[in-house]
Design a protein around this motif. Sequence first.
Motif, PDB file in Angstrom:
ATOM      1  N   GLY A  57       0.765  -1.123  -0.089  1.00 41.09           N
ATOM      2  CA  GLY A  57       0.034  -0.195   0.269  1.00 41.09           C
ATOM      3  C   GLY A  57       0.807   1.486   0.028  1.00 41.09           C
ATOM      4  N   VAL A  58       1.968   1.390   0.683  1.00 43.30           N
ATOM      5  CA  VAL A  58       2.895   2.373   0.615  1.00 43.30           C
ATOM      6  C   VAL A  58       3.463   2.534  -0.660  1.00 43.30           C
ATOM      7  CG1 VAL A  58       5.288   3.251   1.632  1.00 43.30           C
ATOM      8  CG2 VAL A  58       3.479   2.182   3.263  1.00 43.30           C
ATOM      9  N   PHE A  59       3.881   1.490  -1.327  1.00 45.20           N
ATOM     10  CA  PHE A  59       4.399   1.612  -2.426  1.00 45.20           C
ATOM     11  C   PHE A  59       3.396   2.135  -3.481  1.00 45.20           C
ATOM     12  CE2 PHE A  59       4.517  -0.273  -6.800  1.00 45.20           C
ATOM     13  CZ  PHE A  59       5.909   0.265  -7.310  1.00 45.20           C
ATOM     14  N   PHE A  60       2.315   1.862  -3.487  1.00 45.96           N
ATOM     15  CA  PHE A  60       1.267   2.474  -4.453  1.00 45.96           C
ATOM     16  C   PHE A  60       0.790   3.764  -4.170  1.00 45.96           C
ATOM     17  CE2 PHE A  60       0.241  -2.307  -5.662  1.00 45.96           C
ATOM     18  CZ  PHE A  60       0.335  -2.199  -6.786  1.00 45.96           C
ATOM     19  N   ILE A  94      -1.730  19.178   0.425  1.00 46.17           N
ATOM     20  CA  ILE A  94      -2.497  19.252   1.792  1.00 46.17           C
ATOM     21  C   ILE A  94      -2.657  18.027   2.259  1.00 46.17           C
ATOM     22  CG2 ILE A  94      -4.634  20.197   2.861  1.00 46.17           C
ATOM     23  CD1 ILE A  94      -5.087  21.997   0.385  1.00 46.17           C
ATOM     24  N   ASN A  95      -3.076  17.023   1.865  1.00 45.24           N
ATOM     25  CA  ASN A  95      -3.135  15.479   2.256  1.00 45.24           C
ATOM     26  C   ASN A  95      -1.898  15.122   2.751  1.00 45.24           C
ATOM     27  OD1 ASN A  95      -4.526  12.923   2.672  1.00 45.24           O
ATOM     28  ND2 ASN A  95      -3.232  12.374   1.093  1.00 45.24           N
ATOM     29  N   CYS A  96      -0.711  15.469   2.041  1.00 47.37           N
ATOM     30  CA  CYS A  96       0.442  14.985   2.432  1.00 47.37           C
ATOM     31  C   CYS A  96       1.297  15.603   3.799  1.00 47.37           C
ATOM     32  CB  CYS A  96       1.273  14.829   1.315  1.00 47.37           C
ATOM     33  SG  CYS A  96       1.099  13.361   0.151  1.00 47.37           S
ATOM     34  N   LEU A  97       0.953  16.934   3.846  1.00 46.32           N
ATOM     35  CA  LEU A  97       1.495  17.934   4.806  1.00 46.32           C
ATOM     36  C   LEU A  97       0.686  17.479   5.777  1.00 46.32           C
ATOM     37  CD1 LEU A  97       3.190  20.003   5.731  1.00 46.32           C
ATOM     38  CD2 LEU A  97       1.045  21.355   5.312  1.00 46.32           C
ATOM     39  N   ALA A  98      -0.543  17.148   5.894  1.00 45.18           N
ATOM     40  CA  ALA A  98      -1.245  16.678   7.143  1.00 45.18           C
ATOM     41  C   ALA A  98      -0.782  15.098   7.605  1.00 45.18           C
ATOM     42  CB  ALA A  98      -2.871  16.766   7.002  1.00 45.18           C
ATOM     43  N   TRP A  99      -0.819  14.525   6.558  1.00 46.57           N
ATOM     44  CA  TRP A  99      -0.445  13.026   7.259  1.00 46.57           C
ATOM     45  C   TRP A  99       0.989  12.757   7.452  1.00 46.57           C
ATOM     46  CZ3 TRP A  99      -3.473   9.462   9.221  1.00 46.57           C
ATOM     47  CH2 TRP A  99      -4.498   9.381   8.707  1.00 46.57           C
ATOM     48  N   ALA A 100       1.875  13.706   6.838  1.00 46.14           N
ATOM     49  CA  ALA A 100       3.358  13.531   7.329  1.00 46.14           C
ATOM     50  C   ALA A 100       3.596  14.123   8.889  1.00 46.14           C
ATOM     51  CB  ALA A 100       4.250  14.552   6.381  1.00 46.14           C
ATOM     52  N   VAL A 101       2.828  15.224   9.265  1.00 48.43           N
ATOM     53  CA  VAL A 101       2.929  15.903  10.316  1.00 48.43           C
ATOM     54  C   VAL A 101       2.386  14.776  11.284  1.00 48.43           C
ATOM     55  CG1 VAL A 101       1.943  17.456  12.026  1.00 48.43           C
ATOM     56  CG2 VAL A 101       2.983  18.343   9.383  1.00 48.43           C
ATOM     57  N   MET A 102       1.216  14.170  11.048  1.00 49.82           N
ATOM     58  CA  MET A 102       0.555  13.381  11.918  1.00 49.82           C
ATOM     59  C   MET A 102       1.420  12.127  12.172  1.00 49.82           C
ATOM     60  SD  MET A 102      -1.893  12.760  13.770  1.00 49.82           S
ATOM     61  CE  MET A 102      -3.579  12.696  13.560  1.00 49.82           C
ATOM     62  N   PHE A 110       6.743   5.254  10.559  1.00 51.62           N
ATOM     63  CA  PHE A 110       7.524   5.314   9.257  1.00 51.62           C
ATOM     64  C   PHE A 110       6.453   5.080   8.063  1.00 51.62           C
ATOM     65  CE2 PHE A 110      10.123   3.375   6.009  1.00 51.62           C
ATOM     66  CZ  PHE A 110      10.913   4.456   5.445  1.00 51.62           C
ATOM     67  N   ASN A 111       5.664   4.135   8.079  1.00 41.56           N
ATOM     68  CA  ASN A 111       4.859   3.991   7.177  1.00 41.56           C
ATOM     69  C   ASN A 111       3.738   4.865   6.754  1.00 41.56           C
ATOM     70  OD1 ASN A 111       5.810   1.414   6.362  1.00 41.56           O
ATOM     71  ND2 ASN A 111       4.702   0.175   8.120  1.00 41.56           N
ATOM     72  N   ILE A 112       3.544   5.853   7.815  1.00 40.80           N
ATOM     73  CA  ILE A 112       2.606   7.022   7.647  1.00 40.80           C
ATOM     74  C   ILE A 112       3.430   8.292   7.040  1.00 40.80           C
ATOM     75  CG2 ILE A 112       0.958   8.371   8.621  1.00 40.80           C
ATOM     76  CD1 ILE A 112      -0.093   5.901   8.494  1.00 40.80           C
ATOM     77  N   TYR A 113       4.515   8.625   7.731  1.00 35.39           N
ATOM     78  CA  TYR A 113       5.352   9.855   7.383  1.00 35.39           C
ATOM     79  C   TYR A 113       6.159   9.788   6.250  1.00 35.39           C
ATOM     80  CZ  TYR A 113       9.602   8.389   9.879  1.00 35.39           C
ATOM     81  OH  TYR A 113      10.701   7.765  10.495  1.00 35.39           O
ATOM     82  N   PHE A 114       6.827   8.839   5.846  1.00 38.32           N
ATOM     83  CA  PHE A 114       7.779   8.346   5.032  1.00 38.32           C
ATOM     84  C   PHE A 114       7.081   8.748   3.463  1.00 38.32           C
ATOM     85  CE2 PHE A 114      10.150   5.997   1.562  1.00 38.32           C
ATOM     86  CZ  PHE A 114      11.085   6.684   1.422  1.00 38.32           C
ATOM     87  N   PRO A 115       6.012   7.929   2.989  1.00 37.26           N
ATOM     88  CA  PRO A 115       5.438   8.201   1.946  1.00 37.26           C
ATOM     89  C   PRO A 115       4.863   9.488   1.591  1.00 37.26           C
ATOM     90  CG  PRO A 115       4.011   6.572   2.985  1.00 37.26           C
ATOM     91  CD  PRO A 115       5.498   6.729   3.914  1.00 37.26           C
ATOM     92  N   ASN A 116       4.247  10.203   2.838  1.00 33.07           N
ATOM     93  CA  ASN A 116       3.602  11.374   2.748  1.00 33.07           C
ATOM     94  C   ASN A 116       4.890  12.588   2.389  1.00 33.07           C
ATOM     95  OD1 ASN A 116       0.662  11.131   2.792  1.00 33.07           O
ATOM     96  ND2 ASN A 116       1.141   9.772   4.460  1.00 33.07           N
ATOM     97  N   LEU A 117       5.982  12.055   3.106  1.00 34.67           N
ATOM     98  CA  LEU A 117       6.977  13.030   2.938  1.00 34.67           C
ATOM     99  C   LEU A 117       7.333  13.012   1.343  1.00 34.67           C
ATOM    100  CD1 LEU A 117       9.182  13.037   6.247  1.00 34.67           C
ATOM    101  CD2 LEU A 117       7.713  14.808   5.378  1.00 34.67           C
ATOM    102  N   LEU A 118       7.460  12.033   0.797  1.00 34.44           N
ATOM    103  CA  LEU A 118       7.921  11.818  -0.693  1.00 34.44           C
ATOM    104  C   LEU A 118       6.589  12.472  -1.407  1.00 34.44           C
ATOM    105  CD1 LEU A 118       9.107   8.234  -1.105  1.00 34.44           C
ATOM    106  CD2 LEU A 118      10.607  10.336  -0.785  1.00 34.44           C
ATOM    107  N   GLY A 119       5.352  12.233  -1.175  1.00 38.24           N
ATOM    108  CA  GLY A 119       4.294  12.893  -1.766  1.00 38.24           C
ATOM    109  C   GLY A 119       4.295  14.341  -1.627  1.00 38.24           C
ATOM    110  N   LEU A 120       4.734  14.844  -0.208  1.00 30.27           N
ATOM    111  CA  LEU A 120       4.749  16.281  -0.224  1.00 30.27           C
ATOM    112  C   LEU A 120       5.813  16.864  -1.224  1.00 30.27           C
ATOM    113  CD1 LEU A 120       3.788  18.654   1.231  1.00 30.27           C
ATOM    114  CD2 LEU A 120       5.632  18.128   2.945  1.00 30.27           C
ATOM    115  N   SER A 121       6.988  16.101  -1.365  1.00 30.08           N
ATOM    116  CA  SER A 121       8.267  16.411  -2.139  1.00 30.08           C
ATOM    117  C   SER A 121       7.718  16.603  -3.815  1.00 30.08           C
ATOM    118  CB  SER A 121       9.370  15.683  -2.022  1.00 30.08           C
ATOM    119  OG  SER A 121       9.649  15.733  -0.726  1.00 30.08           O
TER     120      SER A 121
END
Length: 145
Positions: A57-60, A94-102, A110-121
């Motif tokens: 799921g993280v990969f997708f 907006i989504n990735c920022l919120a989930w990366a912070v959370m 890690f499985n929450i903030y890492f993909p969302n930091l990549l998405g934010l980038s």
Amino acid sequence: LGAYYFATFVRYCGPMATNLPGTVGGHLKGTGAVLLFNLSLAASGISNADDVIGKEGVFFCIVLFASPLSALKTVIANRSAASIPLPFTVATFINCLAWAVMGWWKMRDFNIYFPNLLGLSCAVAQMALKGVYGNRSFGGKELPK
């Protein structure tokens, strides 16, 4: 909800749409294979099946967030970012920022903030391309937004 969006896309763009990597049939086969794999894995009783499915799921998730960057070559060649969908980019930001912070400060997962930091980038890169190139016209015509 995803199935509804996909069905709407197919209805308006047709099964041979050229703005997909591959065909609609290929996407359906791939989706079916992933679903079959996940159901088989979940039913197998393997102790770490949930971890494998979670990593998948993280990969997708990462692929989804980065998908508008597939237009990067077109954006640079045409000097127009009209092929990057701004509403999707803003929603991703907006989504990735919120989930990366959370994920980082509250959940420490890690499985929450890492993909969302990549998405934010990816979202920041897409917004930068929009800022640099905008929706300039090409060949006397406005590109589709």
